[in-house]
Design an enzyme around this catalytic site. Structure first.
Site, PDB file in Angstrom:
ATOM      1  CG  ASP A   1       2.837  -0.021  -1.449  1.00 36.93           C
ATOM      2  OD1 ASP A   1       2.082  -0.767  -0.748  1.00 36.93           O
ATOM      3  OD2 ASP A   1       3.115  -0.171  -2.619  1.00 36.93           O
TER       4      ASP A   1
ATOM      5  NE  ARG B   1       4.496  -4.951  -3.521  1.00 32.61           N
ATOM      6  CZ  ARG B   1       4.940  -3.972  -3.696  1.00 32.61           C
ATOM      7  NH1 ARG B   1       6.067  -3.990  -4.700  1.00 32.61           N
ATOM      8  NH2 ARG B   1       4.457  -2.881  -3.246  1.00 32.61           N
TER       9      ARG B   1
ATOM     10  CG  HIS C   1      -1.248  -5.619   6.644  1.00 30.75           C
ATOM     11  ND1 HIS C   1      -0.807  -4.723   5.724  1.00 30.75           N
ATOM     12  CD2 HIS C   1      -2.121  -6.338   5.943  1.00 30.75           C
ATOM     13  CE1 HIS C   1      -1.303  -4.911   4.540  1.00 30.75           C
ATOM     14  NE2 HIS C   1      -2.176  -5.982   4.584  1.00 30.75           N
TER      15      HIS C   1
ATOM     16  CG  LEU D   1       5.596  13.197  15.579  1.00 29.77           C
ATOM     17  CD1 LEU D   1       6.175  13.884  14.811  1.00 29.77           C
ATOM     18  CD2 LEU D   1       6.003  11.693  15.685  1.00 29.77           C
TER      19      LEU D   1
ATOM     20  NE  ARG E   1       0.834   2.052  -7.865  1.00 26.36           N
ATOM     21  CZ  ARG E   1       0.972   0.848  -8.699  1.00 26.36           C
ATOM     22  NH1 ARG E   1       1.496   1.006  -9.563  1.00 26.36           N
ATOM     23  NH2 ARG E   1       0.942  -0.236  -7.866  1.00 26.36           N
TER      24      ARG E   1
ATOM     25  CD  GLU F   1      12.284  18.744  -3.184  1.00 27.17           C
ATOM     26  OE1 GLU F   1      12.787  17.827  -3.906  1.00 27.17           O
ATOM     27  OE2 GLU F   1      12.180  19.768  -3.509  1.00 27.17           O
TER      28      GLU F   1
HETATM   29  C1  IPE Z   1      -0.996   2.878  -0.979  1.00 30.69           C
HETATM   30  O1  IPE Z   1      -0.850   1.549  -1.280  1.00 30.69           O
HETATM   31  C2  IPE Z   1      -2.221   3.059   0.323  1.00 30.69           C
HETATM   32  C3  IPE Z   1      -1.504   2.894   1.303  1.00 30.69           C
HETATM   33  C4  IPE Z   1      -0.120   2.593   1.632  1.00 30.69           C
HETATM   34  C5  IPE Z   1      -2.231   2.706   2.628  1.00 30.69           C
HETATM   35  P1  IPE Z   1      -1.592   0.410  -2.166  1.00 30.69           P
HETATM   36  O2  IPE Z   1      -0.919  -0.758  -1.931  1.00 30.69           O
HETATM   37  O3  IPE Z   1      -3.053   0.524  -1.809  1.00 30.69           O
HETATM   38  O4  IPE Z   1      -1.435   1.206  -3.509  1.00 30.69           O
HETATM   39  P2  IPE Z   1      -1.424   0.850  -5.145  1.00 30.69           P
HETATM   40  O5  IPE Z   1      -2.767   0.125  -5.229  1.00 30.69           O
HETATM   41  O6  IPE Z   1      -0.218  -0.162  -5.118  1.00 30.69           O
HETATM   42  O7  IPE Z   1      -1.289   2.132  -6.047  1.00 30.69           O
HETATM   43  C1  IPE Z   2       0.682  -1.316   2.357  1.00 32.67           C
HETATM   44  O1  IPE Z   2       1.050  -2.544   2.105  1.00 32.67           O
HETATM   45  C2  IPE Z   2      -0.237  -1.322   3.444  1.00 32.67           C
HETATM   46  C3  IPE Z   2      -1.765  -1.023   2.814  1.00 32.67           C
HETATM   47  C4  IPE Z   2      -2.063  -0.498   1.763  1.00 32.67           C
HETATM   48  C5  IPE Z   2      -2.926  -1.337   3.987  1.00 32.67           C
HETATM   49  P1  IPE Z   2       0.381  -3.446   0.904  1.00 32.67           P
HETATM   50  O2  IPE Z   2      -0.704  -4.243   1.600  1.00 32.67           O
HETATM   51  O3  IPE Z   2      -0.157  -2.601  -0.075  1.00 32.67           O
HETATM   52  O4  IPE Z   2       1.456  -4.254   0.330  1.00 32.67           O
HETATM   53  P2  IPE Z   2       1.763  -4.893  -1.299  1.00 32.67           P
HETATM   54  O5  IPE Z   2       1.921  -3.509  -1.937  1.00 32.67           O
HETATM   55  O6  IPE Z   2       0.880  -5.612  -1.587  1.00 32.67           O
HETATM   56  O7  IPE Z   2       3.106  -5.441  -1.043  1.00 32.67           O
HETATM   57 MG    MG Z   3       0.687  -1.918  -2.070  1.00 32.70          MG
END
Ligand code: IPE
Ligand code: IPE
Ligand code: MG
Length: 242
Positions: A19, A23, A36, A130, A189, A202
């Protein structure tokens, strides 16, 4: 289940919620898709590190069921990156003995993406190093609901339903439960990821955005795991005698 070598616990399966891409890009004044694109470099680095340490399974939460609700342009961008990455990385998977697996509702993926994934899964199926598991169009509630439907359709009597049988009906049926779950990006979360399988995982959370996550931080988290005592409901004294 992890292996015990002397006092050192070597995890068998690490799962990661990658995640913070959006941002990370926004902070730098770029579009989310730039985040991405940069996240792919981290995927490569962490996959390489996993091969080096001899990990058996690395699961990457790549696209959730709920991510289908994102703007269409972002979804299309992610799907395109996925196709390009598979094309580019298959050779490396073969060289590094990596087997690709996918969990999730692949039927919801665009046809060309599903075809690329299936091609790579097939090509790498005999690799014995792997197992790289991509969670795509995946959510635990989708998976558990599907398992219940399948059990009902198979007319399994209630008294025959065991935890093992439920596990066998999940998309992770050939994959051991994760020893560790790491989430980057600062949120604390689970976001519908491996809810059943995480019963005794863990958990580790880091503020680092996924594109900035490194091999060094990954190894530091594994060291932290090695210093934890996994009790599985028993007492510390019992665990020490095992
Ligand atoms: C969780 O990230 C899903 C992936 C990393 C693929 P999100 O950015 O979608 O999760 P929320 O919406 O913050 O919970
Ligand atoms: C995780 O990064 C990748 C996917 C959910 C595809 P995000 O795209 O959720 O990035 P943030 O959380 O908005 O920074
Ligand atoms: Mg996210």
């Amino acid at each position: 289940m992890e292996e015990q070598t002397g006092e050192i616990l070597i995890p068998c399966h690490i799962a990661i919620v990658m995640d913070g891409n959006g941002r990370w890009a926004k902070q730098k004044g770029f579009d989310r898709i730039f985040g991405h694109t940069n996240g792919i470099k981290t995927v490569r680095e962490i996959t390489e590190a996993s091969v080096e340490i001899g990990l058996d399974f690395l699961t990457l939460y790549t696209f959730s069921t709920e991510n289908w609700n994102r703007p269409q342009t972002e979804i299309e961008g992610i799907m395109q990156l996925l196709v390009q990455s598979i094309e580019k990385e298959t050779e490396t998977f073969m060289k590094n003995n990596v087997r690709l697996l996918v969990i999730g509702n692949i039927e919801r993926m665009p046809k060309d993406v599903a075809a690329k994934l299936n091609g790579c899964i097939e090509q790498t199926s005999k690799n014995t190093g792997l197992s790289l598991v991509l969670a795509l169009s995946y959510s635990s509630r989708w998976e558990i609901t599907k398992a219940i439907k399948d059990l009902v359709n198979e007319k399994i009597p209630a008294e025959d339903i065991t935890e093992q049988l439920v596990s066998k009906h999940l998309t992770t049926n050939k994959i051991p439960d994760p020893d560790m779950i790491i989430r980057t990006g600062g949120e604390v979360r689970i976001s519908n990821f491996l809810l059943w399988q995480a019963a005794y995982s863990e958990l580790f959370f880091t503020d680092t955005f996924w594109p900035d996550f490194t091999k060094e931080e990954f190894c530091a988290i594994i060291c932290e795991f090695q210093n934890r005592e996994r009790r599985f409901g028993k007492t510390s004294e019992q665990v020490k005698c095992e």
